[in-house]
Scaffold this motif. Structure first.
Motif, PDB file in Angstrom:
ATOM      1  N   PHE A   1       0.819  -1.206   0.000  1.00  0.00           N
ATOM      2  CA  PHE A   1       0.000   0.000   0.000  1.00  0.00           C
ATOM      3  C   PHE A   1       0.860   1.265   0.000  1.00  0.00           C
ATOM      4  CE2 PHE A   1      -2.458   3.341   2.181  1.00  0.00           C
ATOM      5  CZ  PHE A   1      -3.523   3.431   1.298  1.00  0.00           C
ATOM      6  N   GLY A   2       1.989   1.224   0.708  1.00  0.00           N
ATOM      7  CA  GLY A   2       2.879   2.380   0.719  1.00  0.00           C
ATOM      8  C   GLY A   2       3.414   2.697  -0.667  1.00  0.00           C
TER       9      GLY A   2
ATOM     10  N   ARG B   1       0.076   9.963  -5.417  1.00  0.00           N
ATOM     11  CA  ARG B   1       0.818  11.217  -5.353  1.00  0.00           C
ATOM     12  C   ARG B   1       1.327  11.678  -6.716  1.00  0.00           C
ATOM     13  NH1 ARG B   1       4.530  10.235   0.108  1.00  0.00           N
ATOM     14  NH2 ARG B   1       2.775  10.119   1.596  1.00  0.00           N
ATOM     15  N   ARG B   2       0.941  10.993  -7.760  1.00  0.00           N
ATOM     16  CA  ARG B   2       1.413  11.346  -9.094  1.00  0.00           C
ATOM     17  C   ARG B   2       0.232  11.518 -10.041  1.00  0.00           C
ATOM     18  NH1 ARG B   2       6.820   7.675 -10.307  1.00  0.00           N
ATOM     19  NH2 ARG B   2       7.918   8.139  -8.348  1.00  0.00           N
ATOM     20  N   ARG B   3       0.542  12.040 -11.207  1.00  0.00           N
ATOM     21  CA  ARG B   3      -0.476  12.212 -12.242  1.00  0.00           C
ATOM     22  C   ARG B   3      -0.964  10.841 -12.698  1.00  0.00           C
ATOM     23  NH1 ARG B   3      -0.232  12.226 -17.830  1.00  0.00           N
ATOM     24  NH2 ARG B   3      -1.832  13.472 -18.892  1.00  0.00           N
ATOM     25  N   ARG B   4      -2.277  10.675 -12.728  1.00  0.00           N
ATOM     26  CA  ARG B   4      -2.855   9.363 -13.015  1.00  0.00           C
ATOM     27  C   ARG B   4      -3.302   9.273 -14.469  1.00  0.00           C
ATOM     28  NH1 ARG B   4      -4.132  10.657  -7.815  1.00  0.00           N
ATOM     29  NH2 ARG B   4      -5.913  11.956  -8.405  1.00  0.00           N
ATOM     30  N   SER B   5      -2.877   8.188 -15.142  1.00  0.00           N
ATOM     31  CA  SER B   5      -3.283   7.925 -16.514  1.00  0.00           C
ATOM     32  C   SER B   5      -4.439   6.926 -16.522  1.00  0.00           C
ATOM     33  CB  SER B   5      -2.110   7.360 -17.317  1.00  0.00           C
ATOM     34  OG  SER B   5      -1.741   6.087 -16.814  1.00  0.00           O
TER      35      SER B   5
END
Length: 228
Positions: free
Chosen positions: A39-40, A48-52
Protein backbone atom coordinates in the motif's frame (compact mmCIF):
# COMPACT_ATOMS: atom_id res chain seq x y z
CA UNK A 1 -36.32 -22.44 -0.43
CA UNK A 2 -33.51 -23.48 1.91
CA UNK A 3 -32.60 -27.17 1.63
CA UNK A 4 -31.89 -28.84 5.00
CA UNK A 5 -30.47 -32.37 5.23
CA UNK A 6 -28.67 -34.52 7.81
CA UNK A 7 -27.98 -37.44 5.49
CA UNK A 8 -24.75 -39.19 6.67
CA UNK A 9 -23.87 -40.11 3.08
CA UNK A 10 -23.17 -36.40 2.46
CA UNK A 11 -20.48 -36.17 5.16
CA UNK A 12 -17.54 -36.81 2.76
CA UNK A 13 -18.79 -33.97 0.55
CA UNK A 14 -19.20 -31.75 3.61
CA UNK A 15 -15.62 -32.44 4.72
CA UNK A 16 -14.32 -31.63 1.22
CA UNK A 17 -16.32 -28.40 1.26
CA UNK A 18 -14.87 -27.44 4.65
CA UNK A 19 -11.30 -28.14 3.49
CA UNK A 20 -11.92 -26.04 0.39
CA UNK A 21 -13.22 -23.21 2.57
CA UNK A 22 -9.98 -23.27 4.59
CA UNK A 23 -7.95 -22.77 1.42
CA UNK A 24 -10.29 -19.96 0.34
CA UNK A 25 -9.84 -18.14 3.65
CA UNK A 26 -6.06 -18.63 3.50
CA UNK A 27 -5.96 -17.21 -0.03
CA UNK A 28 -7.99 -14.18 1.10
CA UNK A 29 -5.62 -13.55 3.97
CA UNK A 30 -2.68 -13.73 1.55
CA UNK A 31 -4.29 -11.22 -0.82
CA UNK A 32 -5.06 -8.74 1.96
CA UNK A 33 -1.58 -9.17 3.43
CA UNK A 34 -0.01 -8.47 0.04
CA UNK A 35 -2.18 -5.35 -0.32
CA UNK A 36 -1.09 -4.13 3.11
CA UNK A 37 2.59 -4.66 2.27
CA UNK A 38 2.39 -2.78 -1.04
CA UNK A 39 0.00 0.00 0.00
CA UNK A 40 2.88 2.38 0.72
CA UNK A 41 4.28 1.86 -2.79
CA UNK A 42 0.78 2.35 -4.21
CA UNK A 43 0.50 5.74 -2.50
CA UNK A 44 3.91 6.85 -3.80
CA UNK A 45 3.49 5.56 -7.35
CA UNK A 46 -0.20 6.32 -7.93
CA UNK A 47 -1.96 8.60 -5.47
CA UNK A 48 0.82 11.22 -5.35
CA UNK A 49 1.41 11.35 -9.09
CA UNK A 50 -0.48 12.21 -12.24
CA UNK A 51 -2.85 9.36 -13.02
CA UNK A 52 -3.28 7.92 -16.51
CA UNK A 53 -6.19 5.84 -17.81
CA UNK A 54 -4.12 2.62 -17.76
CA UNK A 55 -2.98 3.25 -14.19
CA UNK A 56 -6.59 3.82 -13.11
CA UNK A 57 -7.65 0.56 -14.78
CA UNK A 58 -4.85 -1.38 -13.10
CA UNK A 59 -5.71 0.03 -9.68
CA UNK A 60 -9.44 -0.59 -10.22
CA UNK A 61 -8.76 -4.22 -11.06
CA UNK A 62 -6.61 -4.47 -7.93
CA UNK A 63 -9.40 -3.33 -5.61
CA UNK A 64 -12.16 -5.13 -7.47
CA UNK A 65 -10.07 -8.29 -7.11
CA UNK A 66 -9.72 -7.74 -3.36
CA UNK A 67 -13.48 -7.23 -3.05
CA UNK A 68 -14.11 -10.34 -5.16
CA UNK A 69 -11.90 -12.47 -2.94
CA UNK A 70 -13.64 -11.22 0.21
CA UNK A 71 -17.11 -11.96 -1.21
CA UNK A 72 -15.97 -15.37 -2.44
CA UNK A 73 -14.67 -16.13 1.04
CA UNK A 74 -17.97 -15.16 2.66
CA UNK A 75 -19.88 -17.53 0.40
CA UNK A 76 -17.53 -20.40 1.33
CA UNK A 77 -17.44 -20.02 5.12
CA UNK A 78 -19.49 -23.02 6.36
CA UNK A 79 -20.69 -21.28 9.55
CA UNK A 80 -22.28 -18.24 7.86
CA UNK A 81 -25.94 -18.40 6.78
CA UNK A 82 -26.67 -16.26 3.72
CA UNK A 83 -30.32 -17.29 3.05
CA UNK A 84 -31.62 -17.92 -0.46
CA UNK A 85 -31.72 -14.24 -1.42
CA UNK A 86 -28.21 -13.70 -0.05
CA UNK A 87 -26.86 -16.63 -2.07
CA UNK A 88 -28.45 -15.30 -5.24
CA UNK A 89 -27.14 -11.77 -4.63
CA UNK A 90 -23.64 -13.14 -4.05
CA UNK A 91 -23.85 -15.25 -7.21
CA UNK A 92 -24.99 -12.34 -9.40
CA UNK A 93 -22.40 -10.00 -7.86
CA UNK A 94 -19.52 -12.42 -8.43
CA UNK A 95 -20.56 -13.23 -12.00
CA UNK A 96 -21.04 -9.54 -12.84
CA UNK A 97 -17.64 -8.77 -11.34
CA UNK A 98 -16.04 -11.35 -13.62
CA UNK A 99 -17.58 -9.65 -16.66
CA UNK A 100 -16.44 -6.18 -15.57
CA UNK A 101 -12.88 -7.32 -14.88
CA UNK A 102 -12.72 -9.13 -18.23
CA UNK A 103 -13.69 -5.92 -20.01
CA UNK A 104 -11.09 -3.87 -18.12
CA UNK A 105 -8.36 -6.42 -18.79
CA UNK A 106 -9.33 -6.47 -22.46
CA UNK A 107 -8.95 -2.69 -22.67
CA UNK A 108 -5.48 -2.94 -21.11
CA UNK A 109 -4.40 -5.69 -23.50
CA UNK A 110 -5.65 -3.76 -26.52
CA UNK A 111 -3.78 -0.68 -25.34
CA UNK A 112 -0.59 -2.71 -24.99
CA UNK A 113 -0.99 -4.22 -28.45
CA UNK A 114 -1.73 -0.82 -29.93
CA UNK A 115 1.49 0.49 -28.38
CA UNK A 116 3.40 -2.36 -30.02
CA UNK A 117 1.74 -2.33 -33.44
CA UNK A 118 1.32 1.44 -33.87
CA UNK A 119 -1.34 0.77 -36.52
CA UNK A 120 -4.79 2.38 -36.74
CA UNK A 121 -6.11 -0.52 -38.83
CA UNK A 122 -5.00 -3.02 -36.19
CA UNK A 123 -6.57 -0.89 -33.46
CA UNK A 124 -9.90 -0.73 -35.29
CA UNK A 125 -9.77 -4.51 -35.87
CA UNK A 126 -9.03 -5.23 -32.20
CA UNK A 127 -11.75 -2.88 -30.92
CA UNK A 128 -14.33 -4.37 -33.31
CA UNK A 129 -13.49 -7.96 -32.32
CA UNK A 130 -13.37 -7.07 -28.64
CA UNK A 131 -16.73 -5.24 -28.63
CA UNK A 132 -18.41 -8.04 -30.58
CA UNK A 133 -17.22 -10.80 -28.27
CA UNK A 134 -17.71 -8.90 -25.01
CA UNK A 135 -21.23 -7.80 -26.02
CA UNK A 136 -22.21 -11.36 -26.94
CA UNK A 137 -20.73 -12.69 -23.69
CA UNK A 138 -22.50 -10.03 -21.61
CA UNK A 139 -25.88 -10.85 -23.19
CA UNK A 140 -25.42 -14.61 -22.71
CA UNK A 141 -24.19 -14.12 -19.14
CA UNK A 142 -27.23 -11.99 -18.32
CA UNK A 143 -29.56 -14.64 -19.78
CA UNK A 144 -27.75 -17.37 -17.83
CA UNK A 145 -27.97 -15.49 -14.53
CA UNK A 146 -31.72 -15.04 -15.02
CA UNK A 147 -32.28 -18.78 -15.43
CA UNK A 148 -29.88 -20.11 -12.79
CA UNK A 149 -31.45 -21.40 -9.59
CA UNK A 150 -29.48 -20.47 -6.45
CA UNK A 151 -30.53 -21.56 -2.97
CA UNK A 152 -29.04 -22.00 0.46
CA UNK A 153 -28.32 -25.52 1.70
CA UNK A 154 -27.76 -26.64 5.29
CA UNK A 155 -26.06 -30.02 5.45
CA UNK A 156 -25.51 -31.35 8.99
CA UNK A 157 -25.07 -27.80 10.29
CA UNK A 158 -22.84 -26.70 7.42
CA UNK A 159 -24.12 -23.72 5.45
CA UNK A 160 -23.52 -23.27 1.75
CA UNK A 161 -25.01 -22.10 -1.54
CA UNK A 162 -26.16 -24.53 -4.21
CA UNK A 163 -26.28 -23.45 -7.86
CA UNK A 164 -28.53 -25.36 -10.25
CA UNK A 165 -27.93 -24.74 -13.96
CA UNK A 166 -31.24 -25.32 -15.73
CA UNK A 167 -32.16 -25.35 -19.42
CA UNK A 168 -29.46 -24.14 -21.81
CA UNK A 169 -27.50 -22.32 -19.10
CA UNK A 170 -24.51 -24.65 -19.28
CA UNK A 171 -24.46 -24.31 -23.08
CA UNK A 172 -24.46 -20.51 -22.82
CA UNK A 173 -21.64 -20.56 -20.28
CA UNK A 174 -19.68 -22.90 -22.56
CA UNK A 175 -20.12 -20.55 -25.52
CA UNK A 176 -18.96 -17.54 -23.48
CA UNK A 177 -15.91 -19.50 -22.33
CA UNK A 178 -15.05 -20.51 -25.91
CA UNK A 179 -15.41 -16.93 -27.18
CA UNK A 180 -13.27 -15.58 -24.33
CA UNK A 181 -10.58 -18.17 -25.00
CA UNK A 182 -10.65 -17.40 -28.73
CA UNK A 183 -10.10 -13.70 -27.95
CA UNK A 184 -7.21 -14.52 -25.62
CA UNK A 185 -5.58 -16.76 -28.22
CA UNK A 186 -5.98 -14.06 -30.88
CA UNK A 187 -4.34 -11.44 -28.67
CA UNK A 188 -1.53 -13.85 -27.80
CA UNK A 189 -0.88 -14.64 -31.46
CA UNK A 190 -0.80 -10.94 -32.36
CA UNK A 191 1.63 -10.30 -29.50
CA UNK A 192 3.96 -13.09 -30.63
CA UNK A 193 3.67 -11.92 -34.24
CA UNK A 194 4.77 -8.35 -33.54
CA UNK A 195 7.48 -9.55 -31.14
CA UNK A 196 8.97 -11.82 -33.82
CA UNK A 197 8.70 -8.98 -36.34
CA UNK A 198 10.63 -6.63 -34.05
CA UNK A 199 13.30 -9.27 -33.44
CA UNK A 200 13.79 -9.79 -37.18
CA UNK A 201 14.11 -6.06 -37.75
CA UNK A 202 16.63 -5.74 -34.96
CA UNK A 203 18.62 -8.69 -36.32
CA UNK A 204 18.87 -7.00 -39.71
CA UNK A 205 19.83 -3.50 -38.61
CA UNK A 206 21.37 -3.87 -35.17
CA UNK A 207 25.14 -4.09 -34.65
CA UNK A 208 24.92 -4.46 -30.90
CA UNK A 209 23.20 -6.87 -28.58
CA UNK A 210 19.82 -7.90 -29.97
CA UNK A 211 18.36 -8.56 -26.52
CA UNK A 212 19.28 -5.08 -25.29
CA UNK A 213 17.87 -3.48 -28.46
CA UNK A 214 14.66 -5.46 -28.14
CA UNK A 215 14.32 -4.40 -24.52
CA UNK A 216 14.78 -0.78 -25.54
CA UNK A 217 12.04 -1.06 -28.20
CA UNK A 218 9.63 -2.65 -25.75
CA UNK A 219 10.31 0.04 -23.16
CA UNK A 220 9.68 2.84 -25.68
CA UNK A 221 6.42 1.33 -26.94
CA UNK A 222 4.97 0.44 -23.54
CA UNK A 223 5.91 3.67 -21.78
CA UNK A 224 3.83 5.57 -24.35
CA UNK A 225 0.46 4.28 -23.13
CA UNK A 226 1.31 4.55 -19.45
CA UNK A 227 2.19 8.23 -19.94
CA UNK A 228 -1.18 9.08 -21.50
Amino acid sequence: MTLVSNDPSLWPSINSYRIFSYFTVAASVGVIYDWALTFGQEVDLFWRRRRSLMAILYLSIRYIGIGYVILKTLTNIPTISLTDSGCRIMYITLESTNEVVDVMLGVILIARLNAMWQSKKMLVFLVAIFLTIRTANAVMAAISMMHVSVEEVVLSGTYGCNTDYVGDTILLYTITWILSMALEVLLLCLTLWIAVKHLRELRQYSTGCIIEDCYAVLMKTHVSYFAR
